[in-house]
Design a protein around this motif. Structure first.
Motif, PDB file in Angstrom:
ATOM      1  N   HIS A  93       0.797  -1.049   0.043  1.00 21.44           N
ATOM      2  CA  HIS A  93       0.073  -0.132   0.065  1.00 21.44           C
ATOM      3  C   HIS A  93       0.939   1.150   0.131  1.00 21.44           C
ATOM      4  CE1 HIS A  93      -3.860  -2.296   0.687  1.00 21.44           C
ATOM      5  NE2 HIS A  93      -2.979  -3.118   1.684  1.00 21.44           N
ATOM      6  N   LEU A  94       0.982   1.961  -1.085  1.00 20.55           N
ATOM      7  CA  LEU A  94       1.999   3.138  -1.161  1.00 20.55           C
ATOM      8  C   LEU A  94       1.129   4.300  -0.981  1.00 20.55           C
ATOM      9  CD1 LEU A  94       4.601   3.595  -2.158  1.00 20.55           C
ATOM     10  CD2 LEU A  94       3.930   3.983  -4.521  1.00 20.55           C
ATOM     11  N   ILE A  95       1.750   5.076  -0.012  1.00 14.43           N
ATOM     12  CA  ILE A  95       1.287   6.355   0.762  1.00 14.43           C
ATOM     13  C   ILE A  95       2.420   7.407   0.181  1.00 14.43           C
ATOM     14  CG2 ILE A  95       0.403   7.690   2.764  1.00 14.43           C
ATOM     15  CD1 ILE A  95      -0.979   5.186   2.295  1.00 14.43           C
ATOM     16  N   VAL A  96       1.971   8.442  -0.539  1.00  9.88           N
ATOM     17  CA  VAL A  96       3.044   9.385  -1.154  1.00  9.88           C
ATOM     18  C   VAL A  96       2.421  10.864  -0.955  1.00  9.88           C
ATOM     19  CG1 VAL A  96       4.043   7.727  -2.649  1.00  9.88           C
ATOM     20  CG2 VAL A  96       2.295   9.006  -3.365  1.00  9.88           C
ATOM     21  N   GLN A  97       3.654  11.677  -0.634  1.00 10.83           N
ATOM     22  CA  GLN A  97       3.224  13.039  -0.325  1.00 10.83           C
ATOM     23  C   GLN A  97       3.904  13.916  -1.508  1.00 10.83           C
ATOM     24  OE1 GLN A  97       1.301  15.465   1.216  1.00 10.83           O
ATOM     25  NE2 GLN A  97       2.848  17.161   0.731  1.00 10.83           N
ATOM     26  N   SER A  98       3.543  14.828  -2.221  1.00  6.94           N
ATOM     27  CA  SER A  98       4.046  15.752  -3.172  1.00  6.94           C
ATOM     28  C   SER A  98       5.217  14.863  -3.975  1.00  6.94           C
ATOM     29  CB  SER A  98       4.871  16.571  -2.374  1.00  6.94           C
ATOM     30  OG  SER A  98       5.334  17.856  -2.979  1.00  6.94           O
ATOM     31  N   MET A  99       6.492  15.425  -3.981  1.00  7.64           N
ATOM     32  CA  MET A  99       7.324  14.682  -4.772  1.00  7.64           C
ATOM     33  C   MET A  99       7.307  12.994  -4.716  1.00  7.64           C
ATOM     34  SD  MET A  99      11.564  14.409  -3.451  1.00  7.64           S
ATOM     35  CE  MET A  99      11.876  13.144  -4.642  1.00  7.64           C
ATOM     36  N   GLY A 104       6.470   7.659  -6.804  1.00  5.56           N
ATOM     37  CA  GLY A 104       5.644   6.418  -6.625  1.00  5.56           C
ATOM     38  C   GLY A 104       5.241   5.989  -8.064  1.00  5.56           C
ATOM     39  N   VAL A 105       4.594   6.852  -8.701  1.00  7.74           N
ATOM     40  CA  VAL A 105       3.964   6.569 -10.064  1.00  7.74           C
ATOM     41  C   VAL A 105       4.942   5.966 -11.062  1.00  7.74           C
ATOM     42  CG1 VAL A 105       3.159   7.711 -12.149  1.00  7.74           C
ATOM     43  CG2 VAL A 105       2.115   8.304 -10.012  1.00  7.74           C
ATOM     44  N   ARG A 106       6.290   6.415 -10.997  1.00 13.21           N
ATOM     45  CA  ARG A 106       7.118   5.717 -11.705  1.00 13.21           C
ATOM     46  C   ARG A 106       7.383   4.239 -11.479  1.00 13.21           C
ATOM     47  NH1 ARG A 106       7.776  11.126 -12.419  1.00 13.21           N
ATOM     48  NH2 ARG A 106       8.910  11.980 -14.094  1.00 13.21           N
ATOM     49  N   MET A 107       7.320   4.292  -9.963  1.00  9.08           N
ATOM     50  CA  MET A 107       7.655   2.646  -9.475  1.00  9.08           C
ATOM     51  C   MET A 107       6.506   1.788 -10.022  1.00  9.08           C
ATOM     52  SD  MET A 107       8.929   3.990  -5.646  1.00  9.08           S
ATOM     53  CE  MET A 107       8.331   2.478  -5.042  1.00  9.08           C
ATOM     54  N   ILE A 108       5.452   2.343  -9.864  1.00 11.18           N
ATOM     55  CA  ILE A 108       4.061   1.515 -10.067  1.00 11.18           C
ATOM     56  C   ILE A 108       3.977   1.033 -11.591  1.00 11.18           C
ATOM     57  CG2 ILE A 108       1.626   1.310 -10.092  1.00 11.18           C
ATOM     58  CD1 ILE A 108       1.490   3.027  -7.544  1.00 11.18           C
ATOM     59  N   LEU A 118      -2.761   3.055  -4.062  1.00 14.87           N
ATOM     60  CA  LEU A 118      -2.019   3.843  -4.195  1.00 14.87           C
ATOM     61  C   LEU A 118      -2.823   5.503  -3.377  1.00 14.87           C
ATOM     62  CD1 LEU A 118       0.230   5.981  -5.025  1.00 14.87           C
ATOM     63  CD2 LEU A 118      -0.889   6.286  -7.321  1.00 14.87           C
ATOM     64  N   THR A 119      -2.127   6.172  -2.548  1.00 15.10           N
ATOM     65  CA  THR A 119      -2.709   7.091  -1.961  1.00 15.10           C
ATOM     66  C   THR A 119      -1.716   8.231  -2.276  1.00 15.10           C
ATOM     67  OG1 THR A 119      -3.762   5.855  -0.239  1.00 15.10           O
ATOM     68  CG2 THR A 119      -3.490   8.174   0.267  1.00 15.10           C
ATOM     69  N   LEU A 214      -6.514   6.776  -4.362  1.00 14.94           N
ATOM     70  CA  LEU A 214      -7.085   7.578  -3.454  1.00 14.94           C
ATOM     71  C   LEU A 214      -6.166   9.022  -3.501  1.00 14.94           C
ATOM     72  CD1 LEU A 214      -9.274   9.138  -1.431  1.00 14.94           C
ATOM     73  CD2 LEU A 214      -7.852   8.132   0.306  1.00 14.94           C
ATOM     74  N   LEU A 215      -6.591  10.220  -4.253  1.00 18.56           N
ATOM     75  CA  LEU A 215      -5.993  11.578  -4.336  1.00 18.56           C
ATOM     76  C   LEU A 215      -6.530  12.584  -3.497  1.00 18.56           C
ATOM     77  CD1 LEU A 215      -6.494  10.084  -7.248  1.00 18.56           C
ATOM     78  CD2 LEU A 215      -4.889  11.896  -7.931  1.00 18.56           C
ATOM     79  N   ILE A 216      -5.777  12.836  -2.008  1.00 25.22           N
ATOM     80  CA  ILE A 216      -6.265  13.851  -1.445  1.00 25.22           C
ATOM     81  C   ILE A 216      -5.327  15.244  -1.689  1.00 25.22           C
ATOM     82  CG2 ILE A 216      -6.295  14.253   1.103  1.00 25.22           C
ATOM     83  CD1 ILE A 216      -6.401  11.345   1.525  1.00 25.22           C
ATOM     84  N   ASN A 217      -6.208  16.403  -1.509  1.00 28.99           N
ATOM     85  CA  ASN A 217      -5.445  17.710  -2.156  1.00 28.99           C
ATOM     86  C   ASN A 217      -6.172  18.660  -0.970  1.00 28.99           C
ATOM     87  OD1 ASN A 217      -4.306  16.573  -4.488  1.00 28.99           O
ATOM     88  ND2 ASN A 217      -3.376  18.489  -4.589  1.00 28.99           N
ATOM     89  N   GLY A 218      -5.218  19.459  -0.720  1.00 26.84           N
ATOM     90  CA  GLY A 218      -5.811  20.658   0.164  1.00 26.84           C
ATOM     91  C   GLY A 218      -6.300  21.772  -0.652  1.00 26.84           C
ATOM     92  N   GLU A 219      -7.645  22.494  -0.533  1.00 28.04           N
ATOM     93  CA  GLU A 219      -8.088  23.433  -1.234  1.00 28.04           C
ATOM     94  C   GLU A 219      -7.053  24.476  -1.333  1.00 28.04           C
ATOM     95  OE1 GLU A 219     -11.873  24.912   0.180  1.00 28.04           O
ATOM     96  OE2 GLU A 219     -11.029  25.523   2.134  1.00 28.04           O
TER      97      GLU A 219
END
Length: 272
Positions: A93-99, A104-108, A118-119, A214-219
């Motif tokens: 279960h990959l949890i990634v912030q910003s960079m 992470g996307v390159r790894m998957i 992927l979160t 799951l894509l979580i972003n601050g407004e």
């Protein structure tokens, strides 16, 4: 939590690992400037439920610094894939912030069989806004020459935390903590900073990803705005976007009481 230095690809990565081999694996990849400590609250929240592995990228945190012109997202992805192999991690279960998302996307895309969910937190995989690139290059150069003080520190804090968080007296301790940590970041972070600012667009890789996301972003995220997350979600096969009010680029730090239950519910819905 056990800590270790693990050699991969000619460098040494600092890794925090709850080392619970019978639990599902949660691999956390940090943001530029923030290091693995940004996931301390998450690790505590999921203690006893997941084996939480938190490496720090080449040239950042407590991993070896690297005296090169630039450290690319591809190089970081290769490092973490090598680490995964050394630790024999599967069903991740990959949890990634910003960079961490760029990596992470390159790894998957390279090794899809290793990952279960992927979160993406405050993340996207677009290149930097070309209209802002010269200002960002100037900011990176100032930080590389002077360190994270004065204007360079102020600019970094404005990017990393939302306006509401920075002005909330109840979150003054959080802001002060990360301001202190960022001000201690060495000027030799410059190769990693350049790698993030000059990163290639990787939107095309999203079409290779079929695991739930799951894509979580601050407004209030000014660096990777919510519309970037929505654009990413449109290219993923199974994606949900969750926009957090009154939060900026680091929603996990700014509003953990909102983000952590959302991540828990997402992971529980996709248990293997």
């Amino acid at each position: 939590m056990p800590r270790s230095i693990i050699p991969v690809n000619g460098t040494n990565l600092f890794v925090e690992d709850s080392a619970e081999p019978n639990l599902p694996v949660m691999l956390c990849l940090h943001s530029l400037f923030l290091d693995s400590r940004m996931f301390e609250g998450l690790a505590a929240f999921f203690a006893g439920q997941y084996r939480v592995v938190r490496p720090e990228f080449r040239g950042q945190g407590r991993s070896d610094l690297d005296d090169v012109p630039v450290i690319t997202m591809d190089q970081c992805a290769e490092d973490i894939l090598a680490l995964i192999e050394k630790l024999e991690l599967t069903n991740i279960h990959l949890i990634v912030q910003s960079m961490g998302g760029d990596v992470g996307v390159r790894m998957i895309a390279a090794r899809p069989e290793l990952f279960t969910t992927l979160t993406l937190l405050g993340s996207s995989v677009q290149e930097e806004d070309r209209a802002k690139i010269e200002r960002l290059r100037a900011w990176v150069q100032r930080a590389g020459e002077m360190g994270f003080i004065n204007k360079a520190l102020d600019e970094t804090m404005e990017i990393m935390l939302g306006a509401t968080t920075r002005s909330d007296p109840g979150k003054a301790a959080l802001v002060a903590l990360w301001q202190d940590r960022i001000s201690a970041v060495p000027r030799r972070l410059l190769p990693a900073m350049k790698g993030v600012i000059e990163r290639d667009d990787a939107l095309n890789l999203l079409e290779r990803i079929s695991i739930p996301a799951l894509l979580i972003n601050g407004e209030e995220d000014i660096q990777r705005p919510p519309e970037w997350a929505r654009e990413c979600a449109e290219r993923l096969k199974d994606a949900e976007v969750f926009i957090v009010e009154k939060a900026g680029h680091s929603p996990l730090l700014e509003v953990p009481e909102v983000v952590l239950p959302k991540v828990r519910d997402f992971l529980h819905a996709h248990r293997s």
